[in-house]
Design a protein around this motif. Structure first.
Motif, PDB file in Angstrom:
ATOM      1  N   VAL A 198      57.290   5.994  50.398  1.00 48.98           N
ATOM      2  CA  VAL A 198      57.725   7.391  50.393  1.00 48.98           C
ATOM      3  C   VAL A 198      56.858   8.207  49.445  1.00 48.98           C
ATOM      4  O   VAL A 198      56.398   9.308  49.778  1.00 48.98           O
ATOM      5  CB  VAL A 198      59.208   7.510  49.983  1.00 48.98           C
ATOM      6  N   ARG A 199      56.616   7.672  48.264  1.00 50.37           N
ATOM      7  CA  ARG A 199      55.798   8.392  47.291  1.00 50.37           C
ATOM      8  C   ARG A 199      54.394   8.639  47.831  1.00 50.37           C
ATOM      9  O   ARG A 199      53.812   9.713  47.630  1.00 50.37           O
ATOM     10  CB  ARG A 199      55.726   7.615  45.974  1.00 50.37           C
ATOM     11  N   ARG A 200      53.837   7.671  48.532  1.00 48.48           N
ATOM     12  CA  ARG A 200      52.493   7.853  49.089  1.00 48.48           C
ATOM     13  C   ARG A 200      52.512   8.895  50.204  1.00 48.48           C
ATOM     14  O   ARG A 200      51.575   9.691  50.338  1.00 48.48           O
ATOM     15  CB  ARG A 200      51.942   6.518  49.591  1.00 48.48           C
ATOM     16  N   ALA A 201      53.580   8.916  50.984  1.00 45.61           N
ATOM     17  CA  ALA A 201      53.687   9.946  52.023  1.00 45.61           C
ATOM     18  C   ALA A 201      53.743  11.333  51.395  1.00 45.61           C
ATOM     19  O   ALA A 201      53.106  12.275  51.888  1.00 45.61           O
ATOM     20  CB  ALA A 201      54.926   9.686  52.884  1.00 45.61           C
ATOM     21  N   LEU A 202      54.483  11.465  50.305  1.00 49.35           N
ATOM     22  CA  LEU A 202      54.573  12.753  49.617  1.00 49.35           C
ATOM     23  C   LEU A 202      53.210  13.179  49.068  1.00 49.35           C
ATOM     24  O   LEU A 202      52.870  14.362  49.061  1.00 49.35           O
ATOM     25  CB  LEU A 202      55.591  12.672  48.481  1.00 49.35           C
ATOM     26  N   GLN A 203      52.429  12.213  48.603  1.00 51.34           N
ATOM     27  CA  GLN A 203      51.116  12.534  48.051  1.00 51.34           C
ATOM     28  C   GLN A 203      50.178  13.132  49.096  1.00 51.34           C
ATOM     29  O   GLN A 203      49.273  13.896  48.745  1.00 51.34           O
ATOM     30  CB  GLN A 203      50.469  11.269  47.460  1.00 51.34           C
ATOM     31  N   TYR A 204      50.399  12.786  50.347  1.00 50.18           N
ATOM     32  CA  TYR A 204      49.498  13.249  51.401  1.00 50.18           C
ATOM     33  C   TYR A 204      49.944  14.566  52.024  1.00 50.18           C
ATOM     34  O   TYR A 204      49.297  15.058  52.943  1.00 50.18           O
ATOM     35  CB  TYR A 204      49.387  12.178  52.495  1.00 50.18           C
ATOM     36  N   ARG A 205      51.049  15.141  51.562  1.00 55.75           N
ATOM     37  CA  ARG A 205      51.514  16.422  52.082  1.00 55.75           C
ATOM     38  C   ARG A 205      51.410  17.478  50.982  1.00 55.75           C
ATOM     39  O   ARG A 205      51.913  17.282  49.878  1.00 55.75           O
ATOM     40  CB  ARG A 205      52.970  16.358  52.580  1.00 55.75           C
ATOM     41  N   ALA A 206      50.758  18.583  51.274  1.00 52.16           N
ATOM     42  CA  ALA A 206      50.574  19.639  50.289  1.00 52.16           C
ATOM     43  C   ALA A 206      51.644  20.714  50.399  1.00 52.16           C
ATOM     44  O   ALA A 206      51.853  21.497  49.468  1.00 52.16           O
ATOM     45  CB  ALA A 206      49.188  20.270  50.443  1.00 52.16           C
ATOM     46  N   ASN A 207      52.339  20.758  51.539  1.00 48.58           N
ATOM     47  CA  ASN A 207      53.342  21.793  51.789  1.00 48.58           C
ATOM     48  C   ASN A 207      54.719  21.269  51.397  1.00 48.58           C
ATOM     49  O   ASN A 207      55.183  20.248  51.925  1.00 48.58           O
ATOM     50  CB  ASN A 207      53.321  22.189  53.272  1.00 48.58           C
ATOM     51  N   LEU A 208      55.401  21.970  50.493  1.00 49.36           N
ATOM     52  CA  LEU A 208      56.713  21.501  50.043  1.00 49.36           C
ATOM     53  C   LEU A 208      57.730  21.473  51.172  1.00 49.36           C
ATOM     54  O   LEU A 208      58.691  20.697  51.120  1.00 49.36           O
ATOM     55  CB  LEU A 208      57.228  22.387  48.903  1.00 49.36           C
ATOM     56  N   ASP A 209      57.555  22.315  52.190  1.00 50.78           N
ATOM     57  CA  ASP A 209      58.485  22.316  53.319  1.00 50.78           C
ATOM     58  C   ASP A 209      58.472  20.979  54.055  1.00 50.78           C
ATOM     59  O   ASP A 209      59.441  20.625  54.734  1.00 50.78           O
ATOM     60  CB  ASP A 209      58.137  23.432  54.297  1.00 50.78           C
ATOM     61  N   GLU A 210      57.376  20.234  53.932  1.00 48.12           N
ATOM     62  CA  GLU A 210      57.254  18.948  54.622  1.00 48.12           C
ATOM     63  C   GLU A 210      57.794  17.782  53.797  1.00 48.12           C
ATOM     64  O   GLU A 210      57.968  16.680  54.331  1.00 48.12           O
ATOM     65  CB  GLU A 210      55.788  18.692  54.974  1.00 48.12           C
ATOM     66  N   TYR A 211      58.055  18.008  52.519  1.00 48.28           N
ATOM     67  CA  TYR A 211      58.498  16.922  51.647  1.00 48.28           C
ATOM     68  C   TYR A 211      59.761  16.220  52.154  1.00 48.28           C
ATOM     69  O   TYR A 211      59.816  14.979  52.191  1.00 48.28           O
ATOM     70  CB  TYR A 211      58.730  17.453  50.230  1.00 48.28           C
ATOM     71  N   PRO A 212      60.831  16.964  52.540  1.00 45.76           N
ATOM     72  CA  PRO A 212      62.053  16.273  52.964  1.00 45.76           C
ATOM     73  C   PRO A 212      61.866  15.413  54.210  1.00 45.76           C
ATOM     74  O   PRO A 212      62.716  14.559  54.494  1.00 45.76           O
ATOM     75  CB  PRO A 212      63.035  17.425  53.240  1.00 45.76           C
ATOM     76  N   ARG A 213      60.790  15.616  54.961  1.00 45.30           N
ATOM     77  CA  ARG A 213      60.568  14.857  56.198  1.00 45.30           C
ATOM     78  C   ARG A 213      59.633  13.677  56.003  1.00 45.30           C
ATOM     79  O   ARG A 213      59.246  13.023  56.970  1.00 45.30           O
ATOM     80  CB  ARG A 213      60.033  15.793  57.287  1.00 45.30           C
ATOM     81  N   CYS A 214      59.263  13.401  54.751  1.00 42.38           N
ATOM     82  CA  CYS A 214      58.432  12.231  54.461  1.00 42.38           C
ATOM     83  C   CYS A 214      59.313  10.988  54.354  1.00 42.38           C
ATOM     84  O   CYS A 214      60.414  11.042  53.803  1.00 42.38           O
ATOM     85  CB  CYS A 214      57.667  12.437  53.159  1.00 42.38           C
ATOM     86  N   LEU A 215      58.826   9.891  54.883  1.00 38.47           N
ATOM     87  CA  LEU A 215      59.602   8.647  54.838  1.00 38.47           C
ATOM     88  C   LEU A 215      58.677   7.465  54.587  1.00 38.47           C
ATOM     89  O   LEU A 215      57.476   7.519  54.836  1.00 38.47           O
ATOM     90  CB  LEU A 215      60.402   8.450  56.124  1.00 38.47           C
ATOM     91  N   GLY A 216      59.274   6.414  54.093  1.00 40.12           N
ATOM     92  CA  GLY A 216      58.548   5.168  53.860  1.00 40.12           C
ATOM     93  C   GLY A 216      59.296   4.008  54.481  1.00 40.12           C
ATOM     94  O   GLY A 216      60.521   3.913  54.377  1.00 40.12           O
ATOM     95  N   VAL A 217      58.561   3.131  55.140  1.00 41.36           N
ATOM     96  CA  VAL A 217      59.129   1.924  55.739  1.00 41.36           C
ATOM     97  C   VAL A 217      58.600   0.721  54.975  1.00 41.36           C
ATOM     98  O   VAL A 217      57.385   0.554  54.826  1.00 41.36           O
ATOM     99  CB  VAL A 217      58.762   1.808  57.231  1.00 41.36           C
ATOM    100  N   GLY A 218      59.503  -0.100  54.472  1.00 40.03           N
ATOM    101  CA  GLY A 218      59.129  -1.317  53.769  1.00 40.03           C
ATOM    102  C   GLY A 218      59.601  -2.542  54.536  1.00 40.03           C
ATOM    103  O   GLY A 218      60.746  -2.599  55.004  1.00 40.03           O
ATOM    104  N   ILE A 219      58.732  -3.519  54.688  1.00 33.08           N
ATOM    105  CA  ILE A 219      59.051  -4.758  55.415  1.00 33.08           C
ATOM    106  C   ILE A 219      58.729  -5.946  54.515  1.00 33.08           C
ATOM    107  O   ILE A 219      57.620  -6.042  53.976  1.00 33.08           O
ATOM    108  CB  ILE A 219      58.237  -4.879  56.716  1.00 33.08           C
ATOM    109  N   ALA A 220      59.675  -6.828  54.335  1.00 33.76           N
ATOM    110  CA  ALA A 220      59.462  -8.076  53.591  1.00 33.76           C
ATOM    111  C   ALA A 220      60.016  -9.208  54.432  1.00 33.76           C
ATOM    112  O   ALA A 220      61.198  -9.214  54.771  1.00 33.76           O
ATOM    113  CB  ALA A 220      60.153  -8.010  52.236  1.00 33.76           C
ATOM    114  N   SER A 221      59.170 -10.163  54.794  1.00 31.92           N
ATOM    115  CA  SER A 221      59.610 -11.214  55.722  1.00 31.92           C
ATOM    116  C   SER A 221      58.922 -12.535  55.431  1.00 31.92           C
ATOM    117  O   SER A 221      57.880 -12.584  54.767  1.00 31.92           O
ATOM    118  CB  SER A 221      59.313 -10.792  57.171  1.00 31.92           C
ATOM    119  N   ALA A 222      59.524 -13.581  55.937  1.00 32.82           N
ATOM    120  CA  ALA A 222      58.936 -14.928  55.916  1.00 32.82           C
ATOM    121  C   ALA A 222      59.098 -15.486  57.325  1.00 32.82           C
ATOM    122  O   ALA A 222      60.218 -15.819  57.732  1.00 32.82           O
ATOM    123  CB  ALA A 222      59.631 -15.813  54.888  1.00 32.82           C
TER     124      ALA A 222
END
Length: 538
Positions: A106-130
């Motif tokens: 999520v933090r990396r997605a926010l870093q790539y958006r310069a417009n604050l209006d887009e901030y709430p629509r940023c998301l991060g997907v994390g996967i941990a598996s074996a």
């Protein structure tokens, strides 16, 4: 299926517009990245995909999240009397790991958006598996998928796969499919049926088993030893709050976090809270008590933005809830003060937000906000502070550095090395006059706020006395660009008088509901100096 998700995102057929996603993977599930990257139109949704296949790679990616996890673990141990606590090894194929990856994404997605209006629509997907391996023949793979929006809305699932039913590649594809479904789950608030396989048209019934957060089976297939079929559990946790500002303030005062970013929701007089904010490069932060917010604040914000000339057009009004000389702010007072900015919204810069922090001093502000700064791609200062002349004079006064000039210069230079710059707004300095002088000045100008005894101070003399390298850290806003003679103290006195005369009735028809309810209870009789704007102390 990938085309369906991408097209839906491109057509804005999702809540509040298209999403912007970063995906982070520890272990299997890489098919999500490769397949999405090869889907036409995916660039409108997909910002970045990362596979952390090594433990050091995982640690480097999650960064601060891992440090906070260790900090919380140590704090919990400090509260016990057991000196022989054995620290459990961290499980890289666990829900906790997936949450860390999701939060970092999520933090990396926010870093790539310069417009604050887009901030709430940023998301991060994390996967941990074996997943299935040669060493674990006859055992089914398992994994955790966590998708998180910037405001904390979360969808997560845990899946345990039937042994010997699929190859390693097929298990990888399945985990990747769940990763893409997680984006759809956030778009639909968790209303989509989960499909484990591509030909599973009716979806998979969820198992009713429950697992404690972070708990990992002793062996990868422990969940399937008694039940050989696929099992999956999912949950959707929305963020609904009657007063997100008050709750954010409570989190800071309870030391659950050090800063929260409040962004105005377009078309509504309410905020959306981001607990892991990212400040765009070259942002302006305007510290103050804002008691109450007024035109002096909005005018200085606009003037500072024009003088700053940074790549970001955002101004963040920073309110420290901690004051070394006073009690901490009441969360209800914080909410009331923040909502008053909606009455001034048309005079604020188009890109604005409110930062709640626990940092009353500037050195502390830099330390708190540094982790939230976007990566630097230029030699320009990364973070600008909007301050008044009085605050600037204190910053360069050796008195506050053990009366040592070199200590003062080194402290300022250290902030400069952290990417800090100061934009200074001046104020009218009024000299007290005796009775004769006052009568003479009144005769000369009965309606002009400036007399021969007053002068507008910008701090130029103090800045010119500094070394050249330190001078460059200050931009002075001229009187021609900023001159608003408003006193917060006088406004508070007037508000108190109006409240008293109206016997507790609403002070203004335009006051929104968040402000009016407790107006009478919160009238202050503060005696802060009369200045153009009200700032936190050094």
């Amino acid at each position: 299926y990938f085309n369906t998700i991408t097209n839906s995102n491109n057509n804005n057929n999702t809540n509040q517009g298209p999403k912007y996603a970063c995906i982070a993977i520890a272990g299997g599930g890489g098919h999500a990245i490769s397949t999405l990257a090869s889907t036409p139109g995916a660039s409108s949704l997909f910002l970045e995909g990362t596979i952390t296949y090594d433990r050091n790679s995982f640690h480097a990616y999650v960064g601060e999240c891992m440090e906070n996890q260790q900090h919380n673990h140590d704090n919990n141990n400090d509260n016990t009397n057991n000196d022989n606590i054995t620290r459990k090894p961290f499980q890289y194929a666990s829900e906790k790991a997936a949450k860390m990856l999701s939060r970092a994404a999520v933090r990396r997605a926010l870093q790539y958006r310069a417009n604050l209006d887009e901030y709430p629509r940023c998301l991060g997907v994390g996967i941990a598996s074996a997943l299935r391996s040669q060493k674990q023949h006859g055992r089914g793979g398992y994994g955790f998928v966590v998708a998180t929006l910037a405001d904390g809305t979360e969808w997560k699932c845990e899946v345990h796969l039937e042994p010997n039913k699929r190859s390693r590649m097929e298990e990888d594809q399945l985990i990747g499919r769940l990763a893409l479904q997680s984006i759809e789950q956030l778009n639909t608030e968790g209303r989509v049926r989960i499909m484990l396989d591509e030909n599973d048209d009716e979806g998979t019934e969820m198992s009713k088993e429950t697992i404690e957060e972070g708990d990992v089976p002793a062996s990868p297939s422990a969940k399937n030893q008694n039940n050989r079929a696929d099992t999956i559990e999912e949950s959707f946790t929305p963020v609904h709050s009657d007063d997100p500002v008050r709750e954010a303030a409570e989190r800071i005062l309870n030391q659950e976090c050090k800063a929260v970013l409040l962004l105005p929701v377009e078309g509504h007089n309410k905020f959306k809270a981001l607990t892991d904010p990212v400040l765009p490069m070259e942002s302006l932060v305007f510290p103050g008590s804002f008691n109450p917010p007024h035109d002096g604040h909005t005018t200085l914000a606009q003037a500072a933005l024009a003088a700053w000339k940074g790549s970001s057009k955002a101004v963040f009004l920073e309110l420290s809830l901690i004051n070394p000389d006073k009690p901490s702010m009441d969360p209800l007072d914080v909410s009331e003060r923040a909502h008053r900015f909606f009455q001034l919204q048309d005079r604020l810069p188009a890109q604005w937000g409110i930062l709640l922090t626990s940092a009353p001093l500037f050195a502390q502000k830099v330390g708190v906000l540094r982790p939230f700064m976007a990566p630097v791609h230029s030699d320009r200062p990364q973070l600008g502070f909007v301050i008044g002349t009085d605050t600037m004079v204190r910053i360069v006064n050796p008195k506050y550095y053990d009366n040592d000039q070199e200590n003062m210069l080194e402290a300022i230079r250290e902030m400069g090395r952290s990417g800090v710059h100061f934009v200074v707004g001046g104020r009218l300095e009024q000299r007290k006059m005796d009775k004769v002088e006052s009568e003479s000045a009144t005769k000369k100008s009965s309606h002009n706020s400036t007399t021969g005894n007053d002068r507008f101070v910008t701090g130029q003399e103090e800045v010119e006395a500094l070394p050249k390298d330190v001078q460059k850290m200050f931009t002075l806003v001229t009187e021609e660009n900023f001159r608003v003679d408003i006193s917060s103290t006088e406004i508070r006195k007037r508000m108190a008088a109006e409240a008293k005369s109206s016997n507790g009735n609403n002070k203004s028809e335009n006051d929104n509901d968040n402000v009016n309810d407790n107006a009478n209870k919160r009238q202050k009789t503060a005696t802060s100096p009369t200045t153009t704007t009200s700032h936190n102390n050094l």
